[in-house]
Design an enzyme around this catalytic site. Structure first.
Site, mmCIF file in Angstrom:
data_model
loop_
_atom_site.group_PDB
_atom_site.id
_atom_site.type_symbol
_atom_site.label_atom_id
_atom_site.label_comp_id
_atom_site.label_asym_id
_atom_site.label_seq_id
_atom_site.Cartn_x
_atom_site.Cartn_y
_atom_site.Cartn_z
ATOM 1 N N ARG A 152 -25.439 0.433 -36.599
ATOM 2 C CA ARG A 152 -25.178 -1.013 -36.445
ATOM 3 C C ARG A 152 -25.953 -1.590 -35.272
ATOM 4 O O ARG A 152 -26.692 -1.032 -34.555
ATOM 5 C CB ARG A 152 -23.555 -0.928 -35.823
ATOM 6 C CG ARG A 152 -22.559 -0.749 -36.803
ATOM 7 C CD ARG A 152 -22.263 -1.835 -37.814
ATOM 8 N NE ARG A 152 -21.440 -1.291 -38.972
ATOM 9 C CZ ARG A 152 -20.473 -2.324 -39.587
ATOM 10 N NH1 ARG A 152 -20.680 -3.672 -39.169
ATOM 11 N NH2 ARG A 152 -19.800 -1.836 -40.445
ATOM 12 N N TYR A 202 -16.142 4.350 -31.963
ATOM 13 C CA TYR A 202 -16.998 3.457 -33.127
ATOM 14 C C TYR A 202 -16.371 1.841 -33.024
ATOM 15 O O TYR A 202 -15.212 1.575 -33.054
ATOM 16 C CB TYR A 202 -16.546 3.818 -34.472
ATOM 17 C CG TYR A 202 -16.990 2.945 -35.377
ATOM 18 C CD1 TYR A 202 -18.490 2.750 -35.836
ATOM 19 C CD2 TYR A 202 -16.130 1.917 -36.172
ATOM 20 C CE1 TYR A 202 -18.849 1.936 -36.649
ATOM 21 C CE2 TYR A 202 -16.837 1.120 -37.114
ATOM 22 C CZ TYR A 202 -17.985 1.049 -37.276
ATOM 23 O OH TYR A 202 -18.671 0.172 -38.026
ATOM 24 N N SER A 227 -16.207 -5.759 -47.537
ATOM 25 C CA SER A 227 -17.510 -5.372 -46.800
ATOM 26 C C SER A 227 -18.595 -5.056 -47.637
ATOM 27 O O SER A 227 -18.347 -4.236 -48.773
ATOM 28 C CB SER A 227 -16.987 -4.169 -45.816
ATOM 29 O OG SER A 227 -15.694 -4.612 -45.216
ATOM 30 N N HIS A 249 -11.164 -13.010 -43.134
ATOM 31 C CA HIS A 249 -12.462 -12.312 -43.117
ATOM 32 C C HIS A 249 -13.528 -13.254 -43.951
ATOM 33 O O HIS A 249 -13.850 -12.708 -44.967
ATOM 34 C CB HIS A 249 -12.061 -10.830 -43.887
ATOM 35 C CG HIS A 249 -13.097 -9.937 -43.718
ATOM 36 N ND1 HIS A 249 -13.291 -8.925 -44.601
ATOM 37 C CD2 HIS A 249 -13.970 -9.835 -42.836
ATOM 38 C CE1 HIS A 249 -14.272 -7.914 -44.343
ATOM 39 N NE2 HIS A 249 -14.861 -8.720 -43.337
ATOM 40 N N ASP A 293 -18.314 -13.191 -40.120
ATOM 41 C CA ASP A 293 -17.460 -12.319 -40.386
ATOM 42 C C ASP A 293 -15.984 -12.759 -40.339
ATOM 43 O O ASP A 293 -15.122 -12.316 -41.340
ATOM 44 C CB ASP A 293 -17.520 -10.907 -39.474
ATOM 45 C CG ASP A 293 -16.764 -9.684 -39.899
ATOM 46 O OD1 ASP A 293 -16.933 -9.494 -41.219
ATOM 47 O OD2 ASP A 293 -16.146 -9.037 -39.099
ATOM 48 N N CYS A 350 -20.873 -6.643 -49.231
ATOM 49 C CA CYS A 350 -21.347 -7.552 -50.212
ATOM 50 C C CYS A 350 -22.186 -8.768 -49.868
ATOM 51 O O CYS A 350 -22.530 -9.632 -50.587
ATOM 52 C CB CYS A 350 -20.013 -8.054 -50.868
ATOM 53 S SG CYS A 350 -19.237 -7.040 -52.180
ATOM 54 N N ARG A 360 -14.895 2.907 -39.576
ATOM 55 C CA ARG A 360 -13.544 2.466 -39.308
ATOM 56 C C ARG A 360 -12.866 3.398 -40.047
ATOM 57 O O ARG A 360 -12.966 3.935 -41.046
ATOM 58 C CB ARG A 360 -13.166 1.031 -39.989
ATOM 59 C CG ARG A 360 -13.270 0.028 -39.046
ATOM 60 C CD ARG A 360 -13.196 -1.399 -39.541
ATOM 61 N NE ARG A 360 -13.738 -1.600 -41.023
ATOM 62 C CZ ARG A 360 -13.327 -1.626 -42.305
ATOM 63 N NH1 ARG A 360 -11.996 -1.297 -42.184
ATOM 64 N NH2 ARG A 360 -13.920 -2.024 -43.125
ATOM 65 N N LYS A 391 -11.836 -6.733 -35.582
ATOM 66 C CA LYS A 391 -10.847 -6.463 -36.569
ATOM 67 C C LYS A 391 -9.494 -6.278 -36.041
ATOM 68 O O LYS A 391 -8.355 -6.959 -36.922
ATOM 69 C CB LYS A 391 -11.126 -5.386 -37.298
ATOM 70 C CG LYS A 391 -12.549 -5.240 -37.673
ATOM 71 C CD LYS A 391 -12.957 -6.104 -38.929
ATOM 72 C CE LYS A 391 -14.318 -6.091 -39.564
ATOM 73 N NZ LYS A 391 -14.739 -7.120 -40.372
HETATM 74 C C1 OXD Z 1 -16.491 -4.627 -41.949
HETATM 75 C C2 OXD Z 1 -17.102 -4.895 -41.041
HETATM 76 O O1 OXD Z 1 -16.136 -3.476 -42.152
HETATM 77 O O2 OXD Z 1 -17.334 -6.284 -40.651
HETATM 78 O O3 OXD Z 1 -15.960 -5.731 -42.677
HETATM 79 O O4 OXD Z 1 -17.458 -4.074 -40.158
HETATM 80 MN MN MN Z 2 -16.154 -7.340 -41.967
#
Ligand code: OXD
Ligand code: MN
Length: 592
Positions: free
Chosen positions: A375, A197, A248, A226, A277, A250, A69, A206
């Site tokens: 990913r 991406y 993100s 989130h 997510d 964690c 991102r 998002k």
């Molecule tokens: C993030 C994702 O960056 O879920 O939070 O990809």
């Molecule tokens: Mn995320």
């Protein structure tokens, strides 16, 4: 009148701007999906993987400068700058449309524009929202077919409600200097150009489900967060659900599908994954909190995912999965750093170059086979622990909200907020320390309120106010907790084993929610008596457990200085309840 008139008028307008050669409507059928897969294989946009080992799976490589991102190119476009707030990039809608139009102009010449009608959440549920994405990327279409609910039933529903988020995407030239990710909450629209991406282009995720939805949720009285959602089933069949927000990287995905540890096996817990997510949460007529996962798939990170860290995900991605920027092996399998097997003797790396383990670049640095942010996109329906309530319009009831961060020394393993307002304070001050895997100074604290810093579609001070008001409407507010799986000893070694063992902490959290155990009041919140955490089968010393729950008042006072500095960003917009919580925390820390 044609009930899709509004949609068709908008498509015509976008087609006029982007000038595609033709327009194809995506209907969600298997047949069309297969045709598109074939077409994308023929152009090299995707590569079919080993049909025996990975049936229905494909590999895609993004442009080298388009692998994550791009927060600095992501904007909230509102008439007033104040409405985007101090934590977002802002642009005037008029300027944003003008700047992006220049890039979109003629961008789809020689290409097909795909029309993807999609639903975030079960089609027709109170919780759900409809979007339509126009894109010139088959990769985006194939990903959206996994991540959202796509098809003609969405169009039928749209005829009834007439409201949808207008999502326009073009790869254009994939030029980072001509890339923009624009959100127009006042127009219910998203424009994304110049990227391929996932986080920038799968606009349901998002962009819609967090940035646009959070702004809608504020006006409509709900929460777009989130957060993962998971169910914990006891042997008697009773299931309790929790929602948890972590920045993100964690471990949200791993927690959402954890395997109960050996020592707790005899208790017979079973985990149900609702989402990893995003959570959309509403107050039901009985005053309690209910949530859905608006997505239909996972967009997870490869490196580090293996049978030890997340066996359930490894099973999920065995079929119907799109891999992006991983290493391709000679037998058309995939590999990434931290996967179970040893690296293959050779392969093609994420940039499409021949690769061997130990390959170095000119500066002598090891070249990775897979990009660290490579990913996989996989349907949640393929997840062995997928909740049976995923398609229920009502969602699941939430007993606890958990916030978390990565703190080496400060935060105890778990603590509980005194009440909702204190919980909002804990969420609003959430922070993580930078690891070596991120750009920037290692150890530096990054505040990430509710893990929403890059995803809140409006002024974060208003977002905090919304959380506070929301709590007042909850007749049965869930209890709020903070966890920190990452505390280390003085040798820098993690004190807590994490992964499946985290269930021991979730067990205590649920006991607190059900008034089954008492807690110890401290300056920062309620913490467990160590004896109340079931440690059966876990080799951890009493001293280590004490260290995990130690609260160092000096460090916490230092933390309050940092929080005060962070709050200054919001100026007089900061709800006074949060400054009051900070003052009270300081007072409690200073008293003996
Ligand atoms: C993030 C994702 O960056 O879920 O939070 O990809
Ligand atoms: Mn995320």
């Amino acid at each position: 009148m044609d009930k899709l008139h509004r949609l068709k008028t908008w498509i015509d307008k976008c087609a006029g701007l982007c000038q595609p050669d033709n327009i194809v409507w995506v209907d969600g059928t298997e047949k069309q999906k297969k045709d598109l897969q074939q077409k994308a294989c023929a152009t090299g946009e995707i590569t079919a993987l080993n049909k025996k080992k990975l049936p229905g799976c494909f590999l895609h490589r993004t442009a080298v400068n388009d692998v994550a991102r791009t927060e600095h190119l992501t904007f909230i476009c509102t008439k007033n700058k104040r409405d985007a707030g101090p934590t977002n990039n802002w642009m005037l809608p008029k300027d944003a449309y003008n700047r992006a139009s220049e890039i979109f102009k003629g961008a789809m010449k020689g290409r097909t524009m795909y029309v993807i009608p999609f639903s975030m959440g079960p089609v027709g549920s109170e919780f759900s929202k409809i979007g339509v994405e126009l894109t010139d990327s088959i990769y985006v279409v194939l990903n959206m077919l996994i991540m959202t609910r796509v098809g003609n039933d969405v169009l039928e529903y749209l005829k009834k409600i007439q409201i949808f988020t207008k999502c326009l995407h073009s790869k254009a030239e994939l030029d980072i200097s001509r890339r923009l990710i624009l959100h127009f909450p006042e127009d219910n629209a998203i424009w994304s150009v110049g990227s391929g991406y996932g986080g920038n282009v799968l606009l349901g995720k998002k962009c819609l489900a967090l940035r646009i939805a959070s702004a809608q949720a504020r006006h409509e009285g709900w929460l777009a967060e989130h957060m993962l959602i998971m169910g914990i089933e006891e042997p008697n069949g009773h299931i309790e659900y929790i929602a948890a927000a972590f920045p993100s990287a964690c471990g949200k995905t791993n927690l959402a599908m954890l395997i109960p540890p050996e020592g707790l096996k005899s208790k017979g817990y079973r985990i149900w994954t609702v989402g990893d997510d995003i959570a959309w949460m509403r107050i039901d007529s009985d005053g309690s909190l209910w949530a859905i996962n608006p997505e239909a798939g996972f967009f997870g990170v490869g490196p580090g995912t293996n049978y030890k860290t997340n066996p359930v995900m490894m099973e999920t991605i065995k079929k119907d999965t799109i891999f992006t920027n991983v290493l391709l092996t000679p037998d058309k399998n995939v590999w990434w750093e931290g996967k179970d097997e040893a690296p293959p003797a050779k392969g093609i790396d994420w940039q499409g170059r021949p690769w061997k383990p130990g390959t170095k670049d000119v500066s002598g640095k090891e070249i990775l086979g897979a990009h660290p942010n490579s990913r996989f996109t996989a349907p949640i329906a393929n997840c062995p622990s997928a909740s049976f309530r995923l398609d229920q319009h009502h969602g699941v009831p939430i007993s606890a909200i958990i916030f978390g961060g990565r703190r080496e020394h400060l935060a105890p393993l778990v603590y509980e907020a005194f009440n909702w307002q204190h919980g909002v304070f804990i969420g609003s001050t959430m922070a993580s320390e930078r690891t070596a895997a991120q750009v920037g100074k290692v150890g530096e604290v990054r505040r990430d309120p509710m893990a929403m810093l890059p995803f809140c579609g409006y002024n974060m001070a208003d977002y905090f106010r919304h959380w506070l008001n929301f709590g007042k409407r909850l007749r049965k507010p869930p209890k709020v907790f903070h966890v920190n799986w990452f505390r280390t000893n003085n040798k820098g070694k993690f004190l807590w084993p994490g992964f499946g063992e985290n269930l021991r902490i979730l067990e205590w959290i649920l006991d607190r929610c059900n008034n089954k155990t008492v807690a110890r009041k401290t300056a920062i919140g309620n913490i467990p008596f160590v004896k109340d955490i079931d440690l059966t089968g876990l080799r951890i010393s009493k001293k280590e457990m004490e260290q995990l729950f130690k609260i160092n008042k000096k460090d916490w006072l230092q933390e309050t200085n940092d929080i005060a500095k962070f709050f200054l960003k919001f100026n007089t917009d900061l709800p006074q309840e949060l400054s009051a919580e900070l003052k009270n925390l300081i007072k409690r820390l200073k008293s003996k």
